[in-house]
Design a protein around this motif. Structure first.
Motif, PDB file in Angstrom:
ATOM      1  N   GLN A 115      -1.058  20.607 -97.009  1.00  0.00           N
ATOM      2  CA  GLN A 115       0.297  20.142 -96.736  1.00  0.00           C
ATOM      3  C   GLN A 115       0.931  21.056 -95.694  1.00  0.00           C
ATOM      4  O   GLN A 115       0.314  21.338 -94.674  1.00  0.00           O
ATOM      5  CB  GLN A 115       1.086  20.028 -98.044  1.00  0.00           C
ATOM      6  CG  GLN A 115       0.480  18.987 -98.991  1.00  0.00           C
ATOM      7  CD  GLN A 115       1.232  18.821-100.285  1.00  0.00           C
ATOM      8  OE1 GLN A 115       2.307  19.368-100.486  1.00  0.00           O
ATOM      9  NE2 GLN A 115       0.668  18.041-101.183  1.00  0.00           N
ATOM     10  N   THR A 116       2.162  21.559 -95.902  1.00  0.00           N
ATOM     11  CA  THR A 116       2.845  22.295 -94.839  1.00  0.00           C
ATOM     12  C   THR A 116       2.794  23.798 -95.014  1.00  0.00           C
ATOM     13  O   THR A 116       2.601  24.547 -94.053  1.00  0.00           O
ATOM     14  CB  THR A 116       4.321  21.863 -94.755  1.00  0.00           C
ATOM     15  OG1 THR A 116       4.381  20.447 -94.557  1.00  0.00           O
ATOM     16  CG2 THR A 116       5.030  22.562 -93.601  1.00  0.00           C
ATOM     17  N   TYR A 117       2.907  24.269 -96.249  1.00  0.00           N
ATOM     18  CA  TYR A 117       3.178  25.684 -96.460  1.00  0.00           C
ATOM     19  C   TYR A 117       2.053  26.463 -97.134  1.00  0.00           C
ATOM     20  O   TYR A 117       2.069  27.695 -97.113  1.00  0.00           O
ATOM     21  CB  TYR A 117       4.453  25.848 -97.304  1.00  0.00           C
ATOM     22  CG  TYR A 117       5.671  25.205 -96.685  1.00  0.00           C
ATOM     23  CD1 TYR A 117       6.299  25.784 -95.588  1.00  0.00           C
ATOM     24  CD2 TYR A 117       6.190  24.018 -97.183  1.00  0.00           C
ATOM     25  CE1 TYR A 117       7.411  25.201 -95.000  1.00  0.00           C
ATOM     26  CE2 TYR A 117       7.304  23.426 -96.617  1.00  0.00           C
ATOM     27  CZ  TYR A 117       7.912  24.018 -95.525  1.00  0.00           C
ATOM     28  OH  TYR A 117       9.008  23.435 -94.946  1.00  0.00           O
ATOM     29  N   ASP A 118       1.076  25.801 -97.757  1.00  0.00           N
ATOM     30  CA  ASP A 118       0.099  26.503 -98.585  1.00  0.00           C
ATOM     31  C   ASP A 118      -1.250  26.638 -97.891  1.00  0.00           C
ATOM     32  O   ASP A 118      -1.588  25.868 -96.988  1.00  0.00           O
ATOM     33  CB  ASP A 118      -0.109  25.774 -99.914  1.00  0.00           C
ATOM     34  CG  ASP A 118       1.102  25.891-100.823  1.00  0.00           C
ATOM     35  OD1 ASP A 118       1.877  26.848-100.642  1.00  0.00           O
ATOM     36  OD2 ASP A 118       1.283  25.026-101.699  1.00  0.00           O
ATOM     37  N   ILE A 119      -2.048  27.610 -98.368  1.00  0.00           N
ATOM     38  CA  ILE A 119      -3.411  27.805 -97.904  1.00  0.00           C
ATOM     39  C   ILE A 119      -4.359  27.169 -98.911  1.00  0.00           C
ATOM     40  O   ILE A 119      -4.050  27.052-100.107  1.00  0.00           O
ATOM     41  CB  ILE A 119      -3.735  29.313 -97.742  1.00  0.00           C
ATOM     42  CG1 ILE A 119      -5.070  29.518 -97.010  1.00  0.00           C
ATOM     43  CG2 ILE A 119      -3.732  30.032 -99.076  1.00  0.00           C
ATOM     44  CD1 ILE A 119      -5.353  30.965 -96.645  1.00  0.00           C
ATOM     45  N   ASN A 120      -5.508  26.724 -98.432  1.00  0.00           N
ATOM     46  CA  ASN A 120      -6.541  26.182 -99.308  1.00  0.00           C
ATOM     47  C   ASN A 120      -7.063  27.317-100.201  1.00  0.00           C
ATOM     48  O   ASN A 120      -7.457  28.373 -99.697  1.00  0.00           O
ATOM     49  CB  ASN A 120      -7.676  25.601 -98.471  1.00  0.00           C
ATOM     50  CG  ASN A 120      -8.646  24.762 -99.281  1.00  0.00           C
ATOM     51  OD1 ASN A 120      -9.060  25.152-100.356  1.00  0.00           O
ATOM     52  ND2 ASN A 120      -9.022  23.611 -98.740  1.00  0.00           N
TER      53      ASN A 120
ATOM     54  N   GLU B  54     -13.099  19.571-101.661  1.00  0.00           N
ATOM     55  CA  GLU B  54     -12.567  18.944-102.880  1.00  0.00           C
ATOM     56  C   GLU B  54     -11.113  19.332-103.118  1.00  0.00           C
ATOM     57  O   GLU B  54     -10.282  18.492-103.465  1.00  0.00           O
ATOM     58  CB  GLU B  54     -13.430  19.342-104.076  1.00  0.00           C
ATOM     59  CG  GLU B  54     -13.051  18.630-105.368  1.00  0.00           C
ATOM     60  CD  GLU B  54     -14.080  18.813-106.469  1.00  0.00           C
ATOM     61  OE1 GLU B  54     -13.787  18.420-107.610  1.00  0.00           O
ATOM     62  OE2 GLU B  54     -15.168  19.341-106.173  1.00  0.00           O
ATOM     63  N   LEU B  55     -10.765  20.611-102.924  1.00  0.00           N
ATOM     64  CA  LEU B  55      -9.393  21.051-103.137  1.00  0.00           C
ATOM     65  C   LEU B  55      -8.447  20.460-102.099  1.00  0.00           C
ATOM     66  O   LEU B  55      -7.288  20.164-102.396  1.00  0.00           O
ATOM     67  CB  LEU B  55      -9.329  22.583-103.101  1.00  0.00           C
ATOM     68  CG  LEU B  55      -9.984  23.300-104.279  1.00  0.00           C
ATOM     69  CD1 LEU B  55     -10.050  24.796-104.026  1.00  0.00           C
ATOM     70  CD2 LEU B  55      -9.228  23.017-105.563  1.00  0.00           C
ATOM     71  N   PHE B  56      -8.939  20.281-100.865  1.00  0.00           N
ATOM     72  CA  PHE B  56      -8.109  19.652 -99.829  1.00  0.00           C
ATOM     73  C   PHE B  56      -7.771  18.225-100.231  1.00  0.00           C
ATOM     74  O   PHE B  56      -6.638  17.755-100.045  1.00  0.00           O
ATOM     75  CB  PHE B  56      -8.851  19.677 -98.493  1.00  0.00           C
ATOM     76  CG  PHE B  56      -8.032  19.177 -97.332  1.00  0.00           C
ATOM     77  CD1 PHE B  56      -7.127  20.004 -96.701  1.00  0.00           C
ATOM     78  CD2 PHE B  56      -8.168  17.871 -96.875  1.00  0.00           C
ATOM     79  CE1 PHE B  56      -6.369  19.548 -95.633  1.00  0.00           C
ATOM     80  CE2 PHE B  56      -7.419  17.412 -95.818  1.00  0.00           C
ATOM     81  CZ  PHE B  56      -6.517  18.253 -95.188  1.00  0.00           C
ATOM     82  N   GLY B  57      -8.767  17.535-100.789  1.00  0.00           N
ATOM     83  CA  GLY B  57      -8.510  16.176-101.254  1.00  0.00           C
ATOM     84  C   GLY B  57      -7.550  16.136-102.435  1.00  0.00           C
ATOM     85  O   GLY B  57      -6.750  15.201-102.569  1.00  0.00           O
TER      86      GLY B  57
END
Length: 696
Positions: free
Chosen positions: A227-232, A263-266
């Motif tokens: 999204q905008t603010y977080d890291i994977n 998977e976490l990006f999804g």
């Protein structure tokens, strides 16, 4: 005398004279003076607002040795004082409705620099003075220079440095320092310089905070930000292991990290972390893992592998039934007074129970990555190749895959090796011992993350021949597979060298030596092929670069050499050895530098039996072998385990009668791990103690 005292004395004297004459005037003046002093004292009890006290400037503090903050994702960080100077103040004037202009207070200004965090950061969103936002926006890092200037309304100029490696010193900042050589660009540090900036209407430097975003460049950058603010979180784990723990990149498995990052990006499950205190890296890793339900495993390949804990269909979970209970369940119930409708059950489970696959298959070989066993063989009903994945601790089946040719004849995987996230398999397709012209030797590569996927396949065929690959080994770059084929007779030994990355054939050699090759090991510049050499036990030493300069070393007895292992400068191999009209199980030790035989040990249950040892393994202290004794058609076979020391002294022998006479029941393969040895056959996997060879 204050104005109040002067006016009070006059008015008191007038009133006192009217009441009491001259004496009254004196007393009235004294009383009026006193009352006037209370109303208007000479020295005010409250300081005038904004009165400048140059020596009273209160500044932010910093302590040498404090950690430099770091951030992943987006966080609010309070700056730490680097230096300050050029304090000045400006008076605040006012003019009453009637009267002269007067000073009501002062505005205080200074120039100072604040360290924020390790760079480079990607974006600045907000600047706070104490708890009040004084600037909001989206200031992104420029392509070069690493700095940007902001004009803050009512405050002044702030130069923001993103922490790049090309930052240059601030000229105005240099004038605050006693020595110009102290002025630096603070490269790789995100910091801010406030030049002649408004502090407050009182002589105290404010606390300045910044909301920033930092997404460090790592593998697969398009998925590093969620999204905008977080890291994977996968990238957060990678950064913590590499940058915080200081591990070499080679110690972290990129394939598994990419898999969980995808998977976490999804899932859209991002994370933001502020590294603001010194604590163990393990604490940060535990926090990240807890956030996304993940674990880190250390594999036998010497790398860290992440694994997401997600719901999967509970296929292959162990079932607890009466056969696994050592004693009858006991039940207890609370009294009627304190009962809560609770029933307690206690049980004990038999350790070492074999794991039974849902589709039984003949197991020819197995390997391990430290967490799972990978087993290969064939299904005796469908005649298909089989590869399965089983948990080491639970012995629970994770996945089982079958592979088949278009033929109705037998397909089988005969050997399996694990390396770097993949398994390499050798075997044959479309084989028939009764029909010439059938049988293709194969080598396959499959990822352990999805055993049903085939990375590449190599096949060898020879017109009018049955072809087999019976064993293989891998080194850093290549795969070496050995086997044999008949044309229809005598037998030819087959050996190939393949690229590990894509299966490209490097070299292929054949040798007509009237027998076959059943095993292979490798060390340094050589590959060692275990074979029958014209009916005699033999080992062929093949240079990896020049196979045409190989040499075959024969030993005294007839028979064959199957599978073994290398340890130090020695090669240990098991196999069958014909003697006295029957065949004995045999294990031998060879110095692979000189190819001289050190010792040879045989076993034979009784004359007339056909005994064979299929494989031996070692743990640096002892050698363990697995084999069988064939008594006759339709008669149950005996499975035999033996334990030797490195000098060939027999320590233990264990004989077990199998329930059937078919080859399904043979234990062809054996592995060791920790205090246990593991064996596999048609019924599944057994775990036995090294010390006693009993189920443990």
């Amino acid at each position: 005398m204050s104005t109040g005292q002067w006016i009070g004395a006059i008015l008191g004297a007038i009133v006192g004279f009217i009441i009491g004459g001259w004496y009254g005037a004196i007393y009235g003046a004294i009383i009026g003076y006193t009352l006037g002093g209370i109303v208007d004292p000479v020295k005010p009890d409250v300081k005038q607002p904004g009165a400048p006290v140059p020596q009273g400037l209160q500044i932010m503090t910093n302590v040498i040795g404090n950690p430099i903050f770091d951030v992943l994702g987006t966080a609010k960080i309070t700056g730490q004082m680097l230096f300050f100077g050029k304090e000045f103040n400006l008076a605040i004037w006012y003019r009453p409705a009637k009267g002269v202009r007067a000073i009501s207070g002062y505005k205080y200004y200074a120039s100072w620099a604040l360290g924020i965090c390790m760079g480079p950061v990607d974006c600045l969103y907000t600047v706070f003075r104490d708890q009040d936002p004084i600037w909001e926006g989206e200031l992104t890092r420029p392509e070069s220079g690493g700095e940007a200037t902001i004009q803050i309304e009512g405050g002044g100029t702030m130069v923001f440095y993103f922490g790049t490696d090309d930052q240059v010193p601030n000229v105005n900042a240099g004038t605050l320092l006693p020595d110009p050589t102290l002025n630096t660009g603070y490269r790789h540090l995100c910091w801010a310089f406030f030049d002649a900036f408004f502090m407050n209407e009182y002589n105290r430097m404010p606390s300045m905070s910044f909301v920033i975003k930092k997404i460090p460049p790592m593998f697969n950058e398009p998925m590093s930000q969620i999204q905008t603010y977080d890291i994977n979180p996968a990238h957060a784990l990678w950064h913590t292991l590499i940058e915080k723990a200081g591990l070499p990149v080679e110690w972290v498995d990129p394939v598994d990290f990419l898999a969980i990052a995808t998977e976490l990006f999804g899932e859209g499950r991002g994370i933001s972390i502020l590294f603001d205190v010194h604590q163990a890296t393990l604490n940060y890793l535990e926090a990240i893992n807890s956030h996304v339900d993940c674990i880190l495993r250390y594999g036998s390949d010497g790398k860290f592998h992440p694994k997401l804990i997600r719901y999967v269909s509970p296929v292959g979970l162990p079932v607890i039934d009466e056969s696994k209970l050592l004693e009858e369940p006991s039940f207890s119930r609370r009294s009627w007074i304190d009962t809560i409708n609770e029933v307690k059950v206690q049980y004990s489970e038999i350790l070492g129970e074999r794991a039974e696959p849902p589709v039984p298959f003949v197991a020819f070989d197995m390997c391990s990555d430290g967490t799972y066993f990978y087993i290969c063989g064939y299904n005796p009903v469908t005649f298909k190749c089989v590869v399965a994945k089983v948990g080491i601790s639970s012995l629970g089946l994770i996945k089982q895959v079958e592979y088949a040719s278009v033929s109705t004849y037998q397909d089988a995987y005969y050997s399996i090796r694990y390396d770097g996230g993949f398994v390499y398999l050798a075997g044959y397709l479309n084989n028939s011992q009764t029909q010439n012209g059938l049988g293709t030797a194969i080598v396959h590569k499959r990822p352990i993350s999805d055993l049903s996927a085939l990375s590449w396949a190599y096949a060898f065929t020879e017109a009018g021949a049955c072809c087999f690959f019976r064993d293989l080994v891998v080194d850093d770059t290549y795969v070496y597979a050995v086997g044999d084929y008949d044309s229809p007779s005598p037998a030819y030994v087959l050996k190939v060298k393949l690229s590990k990355s894509d299966g490209t054939l490097i070299w292929e050699r054949h040798a007509n030596i009237s027998q076959s090759a059943w095993g292979v090991t490798q060390s340094g510049d050589y590959v060692y092929i275990h074979q029958n050499y014209g009916g005699v036990i033999g080992v062929e030493r093949v240079p990896k670069l020049n196979p045409d300069s190989s040499a075959v070393f024969g030993y005294v007895d007839q028979g064959g050499l199957f599978r073994g292992f290398l340890s130090g400068t020695f090669l240990y191999i098991s196999g069958p050895s014909p003697s006295r009209g029957d065949t004995q199980g045999m294990t031998m030790k060879i110095n692979f530098s000189t190819m001289a035989e050190i010792w040879q040990k045989r076993r034979n249950q009784s004359v007339g039996n056909w005994d064979c040892d299929f494989k031996c393994i070692g743990d640096g202290i002892n050698i363990f072998t697995v084999g069988q004794t064939y008594v006759g058609p339709g008669i149950p076979h005996n499975q035999v385990f033996q334990k030797f020391d490195l000098d060939g002294t027999l320590i233990l022998t264990k004989v077990i009668t199998n329930p059937g006479s078919a080859s399904y029941y043979y234990w062809y393969t054996i592995l060791e791990s920790g205090n246990y040895i593991y064996l596999c056959n048609y019924y599944g996997i057994e775990r036995r103690l090294k010390s006693t060879l009993e189920i443990g």
